[in-house]
Design a protein around this motif. Structure first.
Motif, short mmCIF file in Angstrom:
data_model
loop_
_atom_site.label_atom_id
_atom_site.label_comp_id
_atom_site.label_asym_id
_atom_site.label_seq_id
_atom_site.Cartn_x
_atom_site.Cartn_y
_atom_site.Cartn_z
N VAL A 1 18.00 -30.04 32.43
CA VAL A 1 19.15 -29.30 33.44
C VAL A 1 19.92 -29.85 34.48
N GLY A 2 20.67 -29.47 34.50
CA GLY A 2 21.74 -29.80 36.15
C GLY A 2 22.01 -31.41 35.57
N GLY A 3 22.63 -31.75 34.34
CA GLY A 3 22.14 -32.90 34.04
C GLY A 3 21.73 -33.97 33.73
N ALA A 4 20.50 -33.79 33.92
CA ALA A 4 18.63 -34.64 33.78
C ALA A 4 17.80 -33.55 33.20
N PRO A 5 17.48 -35.08 32.54
CA PRO A 5 16.10 -34.58 31.32
C PRO A 5 15.00 -34.30 32.52
#
Length: 185
Positions: free
Chosen positions: A29-33
């Motif tokens: 989500v949003g480039g983050a795990p």
């Protein structure tokens, strides 16, 4: 000895693969795990798509609540969703004197349950195509399904769609949505 080392290496490889698979279950989500063993706030702060939501949660004094035991289902609007509000709305809501109004808006995105998308879809089907969802903020959202996606219509008649579903948290689940849900009035 060689067999023991080989066996230990094989077991370690299987465990490592299992750990990787377990983390792969939650979407990025949003480039983050997003990690199922972290709480809603611990994960949300890492999403570059939710910086406005995180700032709003802090301004409303809801960090401690959303770090609590839960369970919570959070319909999490993206930065773009907040950006689509009328000009000046977010700045106005973030002012200290509007803390109660901001808390009301944010708690209209939270349900006191751990509701995965399959559970929501079943409730929608069981209720003939639409299901009323009561939020902790007292709002009633109308959940419906269309083309395999879940939509939530707020009290103003605006519909947000779940764009990323079933992001498991230690204290519930997050569903990313594309609009901010608003209470009536």
């Amino acid at each position: 000895m060689f067999r023991s080392v080989l066996h230990s290496t094989a077991v370690a490889s299987i465990l490592a693969a299992g750990a990787t698979f377990a983390h792969a279950e939650n979407p990025m989500v949003g480039g983050a795990p997003m990690y199922a063993e972290k709480n809603i706030v611990e994960n949300a702060v890492n999403s570059k798509d939710h910086t406005t939501l995180v700032a709003a949660v802090k301004a409303a004094g809801l960090v401690e609540t959303l770090q609590g035991k839960g369970p919570f289902t959070v319909f999490a609007p993206t930065n773009d969703a907040f950006g689509a509000l009328p000009t000046g709305t977010v700045d106005m809501l973030l002012k200290p004197e509007n803390k109660d109004k901001l808390a009301k808006v944010l708690t209209c995105h939270v349900v006191a349950a751990d509701a995965m998308s399959s559970t929501i879809a079943k409730m929608i089907a069981d209720d003939g195509g639409a299901h009323d969802v009561k939020t902790v903020g007292g709002c009633i959202l109308k959940a419906r399904a269309d083309g395999g996606k879940i939509g939530l219509t707020d009290e103003t008649g605006s519909t947000a769609w779940v764009t990323i579903a079933d992001v498991k948290q230690s204290n519930g689940v997050i569903h990313v949505i594309n609009k901010v849900l608003l209470p009536k009035g």
